[in-house]
Write an enzyme that holds these catalytic residues in place. Structure first.
Site, short mmCIF file in Angstrom:
data_model
loop_
_atom_site.label_atom_id
_atom_site.label_comp_id
_atom_site.label_asym_id
_atom_site.label_seq_id
_atom_site.Cartn_x
_atom_site.Cartn_y
_atom_site.Cartn_z
N GLU A 47 0.86 -1.17 0.00
CA GLU A 47 0.00 0.00 0.00
C GLU A 47 0.90 1.22 0.00
OE1 GLU A 47 -3.90 -1.07 2.31
OE2 GLU A 47 -3.16 0.90 2.94
N TYR A 51 -11.31 -3.58 3.32
CA TYR A 51 -10.39 -3.10 4.33
C TYR A 51 -11.20 -2.79 5.58
CZ TYR A 51 -6.43 -0.29 6.14
OH TYR A 51 -5.40 0.23 6.87
N ASP A 109 -5.49 10.49 9.35
CA ASP A 109 -4.23 9.94 9.82
C ASP A 109 -3.77 10.54 11.14
OD1 ASP A 109 -3.20 8.01 7.81
OD2 ASP A 109 -3.58 9.71 6.47
#
Ligand SMILES: Cc1ncc(COP(=O)(O)O)c(C=O)c1O
Lengths: 277, 402
Positions: free
Chosen positions: A49, A175, A60
């Site tokens: 990734e 995911y 993030d």
């Protein structure tokens, strides 16, 4: 069969879980990334990734925020990242590469230009964290024409009804975001995860990857027992901070961490270990 | 222009034409669905609206006046200028109209913790104020650069019991504060309500904040009709995220004779690149949960903005404005820092009202516009906030130490 399907089929055959390291492209400098990708594969990565640096990485935590800032010192943009994928493909034609990032750089490049360039570069998937399936119809069509899998997230907060919706739009793998929080958070609950993945399997036949909050080989091994893929980001990227200005040193340190996780994951899936699930 | 059914926007998924929508990570989708549901349930509910009206009257001090700035009108020698006095609200700006409304929704949802982002600190203060009043825990994210520029507001928030977190990432201004608030929300989504301060963010925020701010335009429309027997010719408001502007404009959208002008922060001048004027000089993209005009580079990275006013220092703008620009219903212009300062002084000296630096952008544009209109025409300026918070900034620019 796509590279991603192929890879998961092989792993299923071997009763192994995929190890998917995440690294931010261009961190700590642009020249470091392709050698790093090869080093990760040699250390046992099954799929890579590659993070596209963004000025406003809202999903993030601090580790990947700083990685984006380091990469942006050199102005690494989406075109540069796709060039890195093309470079990687010269030596490695089997390891799938998925881009992970935010929508705006793709939007700015233009979806059709992106799909064409990405296909030519040998990209396999695209995961944009701020693009839920509801907003993605046009993009997904263009990606499909270029045989690039749109990867979508499912979170602990995703309702049963939405899971179906997301699973229908998803390709390649699903995911699963293992916790409420940003990348690099630290409170993964493995038993809750197992139960959650069981429920997900009723909605999709796609492989299930788990990410966010996998910090060490021990956690990776625990997750490998219940998931089809383990995604590790901050635990690797934090090494780039220690090796700022030293891409080769970063690659060595990252490969060591990935190698350790690989061994722990494979041991957890070996016939002798199965009983401890 | 074809007749537009203004009530039909946004659509069910939050789109204003190609703009708006919901571009967030999956973890927040459930919380946004839940928020949309309570918002749709209560915004038309007579009991909720009565509670809201009561708070706006008794706590905020609404309705505030539509003030005829006779001396300024006379000096400029053109249109009659009216000021919608949002500066007279409790806490000194329009921001509280929205925080009162969202805090009531937070209560309905049983949330115990409130978070918000702030630039100038006005939204932070308005949020800390309602949190104090309802006894809710409150955390405010503010770019470190802004905590310095607006230190008085930081102290006000702390006095009100809020925790103020200085954000050190990125450009250390409003956009980074918003990123950090989103990160908090995604982590604490079960007990936390995120009060966004402007008409940006993912659906339903742009529509919801607009609906809470539309009280400005509803009052102004009624007041202008009562005072003059006719509708105003032109509405002018500054545009940061765009909440005070949309609050004034929205109730007039169907009045075709009414012209509307949104004034963005031109900073050192749009031609220098150092500005905060995405509608005038940006292009469409996706940031902070919606598609809208943005300031970005050729790689789609968001670029640093500049404005003398912290509240306008933002690289995006509410998606409804993006759409109103494209369809030509609202005209967007920019005004430089220096022009805004001149507007600040002019209003202060002529009318005895010290405006916020954000608001001063709208005033500056009217200094230029009013003389080109006739004395039987009228302009309403949204006087979005008072200037007390900006005294240090103005003094510093003019070489004065307080
Ligand atoms: C007084 C005042 N006016 C205007 C603004 C800009 O925000 P908006 O464009 O959402 O009204 C602010 C923001 O802090 C403000 O404090």
């Amino acid at each position: 069969m796509s590279r991603i399907e192929q890879r998961f089929a092989e792993l299923r055959e071997q009763n192994r879980a995929a190890l998917i390291p995440y690294v931010t492209a261009g961190d700590p400098e642009p020249g470091a990334t392709v050698p790093l990708m090869h080093a990760l594969v040699e250390a046992g990565a099954d799929l890579i990734e590659l993070g596209v640096p963004f000025s406003d990485p809202m999903a993030d935590g601090p580790v990947i925020q700083k990685a984006c800032e380091r990469a942006l010192r050199f102005g690494t943009g989406l075109r540069d990242v796709l060039a890195m994928v093309a470079e990687f493909r010269k030596r490695d034609t089997t390891t799938p590469v998925v881009l992970m990032g935010y929508l705006n750089p793709v939007e700015r490049m233009g979806y059709d230009t992106f799909a064409e360039t990405a296909k030519a570069a040998g990209l396999d998937g695209l995961l944009t964290v701020d693009l839920p399936p509801e907003e993605s119809e046009d993009v997904v069509d263009l990606l499909e024409q270029s045989a690039i899998d749109p990867i979508f997230l499912i979170a602990p907060t995703t309702s049963e009804a939405r899971i179906d919706h997301v699973a229908r739009a998803a390709r390649g793998f699903v995911y699963y975001v293992s916790l409420k929080g940003v990348t690099g958070s630290q409170s993964l609950d493995v038993s809750a995860l197992a139960e959650r993945l069981e429920r997900l399997r009723r909605h999709t036949g796609l492989p299930l990857g788990v990410g966010f909050g996998i910090r060490d080989a021990e956690t990776a091994a625990q997750v490998a027992r219940v998931a089809d893929a383990v995604v590790v980001g901050s635990a690797i990227v934090r090494l780039a901070e220690e090796h700022d200005g030293d891409g080769a040193g970063y690659a060595r340190a990252a490969a060591a961490v990935v190698g350790e996780m690989r061994r722990a994951m494979d041991a957890a899936r070996s016939p002798g270990a199965a009983a401890t699930v | 222009m074809d007749k537009i059914d203004w009530a039909a926007f946004p659509d069910a998924r939050g789109h204003f034409g190609p703009y708006g929508g919901r571009f967030v990570s999956e973890t927040l989708m459930g919380a946004l669905d839940e928020l949309q549901q309570v918002y749709e349930q209560y915004i038309g509910d007579p009991e909720f609206m009565a509670e809201l009206d009561h708070d706006l009257k008794q706590f905020v001090g609404r309705p505030n006046p539509l003030y005829h700035a006779e001396r300024l009108s006379q000096e400029l020698g053109g249109a009659q200028i009216y000021l919608k006095r949002e500066d007279l609200n409790h806490t000194g700006a329009h921001k509280v109209n929205n925080t009162i409304g969202q805090a009531l929704l937070a209560k309905k949802l049983g949330k115990t913790r409130i978070i918000a982002e702030t630039g100038a600190g006005q939204h932070g203060v308005a949020t800390a104020t309602v949190a104090a009043r309802l006894g809710l825990e409150c955390v405010i994210y503010m770019g470190e650069e802004d905590t310095r520029r607006q230190s008085q507001n930081v102290y006000r928030m702390r006095l009100l019991g809020a925790e103020v977190v200085g954000v050190k990432s990125g450009t250390r201004t409003l956009k980074d504060a918003l990123n950090e608030a989103m990160r908090d929300w995604v982590t604490n989504v079960d007990d936390t309500f995120y009060i966004i301060g402007t008409v940006a963010g993912p659906h339903p925020y742009p529509a919801m904040v607009r609906d809470f701010q539309a009280v400005i335009g509803r009052e102004a429309r009624e007041q202008h009709l009562a005072m003059t027997g006719r509708l105003p010719d032109t509405l002018v408001a500054c545009v940061g995220g765009g909440s005070n502007a949309i609050g004034l404009f929205h109730p007039f959208l169907a009045d075709e004779s009414v012209e509307m002008i949104g004034v963005e922060a031109g900073g050192d001048g749009v031609e220098t690149g150092r500005h905060s004027a995405p509608l005038c000089a940006g292009q469409p993209g996706v940031l902070h949960g919606n598609r809208t005009y943005l300031m970005e580079d050729e790689n789609g990275q968001i670029i640093g903005t500049h404005s003398v006013s912290a509240g306008l220092d933002y690289p995006g703008v509410g998606p409804e404005h993006a759409w109103l620009k494209d369809i030509g219903r609202v005209n967007y212009v920019s005004v430089t820092d220096d022009q805004a300062l001149a507007g600040f002084h002019r209003l202060t000296r002529t009318e005895g009202i010290i405006p916020a630096l954000e608001t001063s952008h709208a005033i500056a544009h009217v200094l230029d516009l009013a003389p080109r209109m006739r004395p039987d025409q009228s302009i309403i300026i949204n006087l979005s906030g008072r200037g007390d918070k900006d005294l240090n900034t103005v003094a510093e620019r003019e070489g004065i130490t307080l």
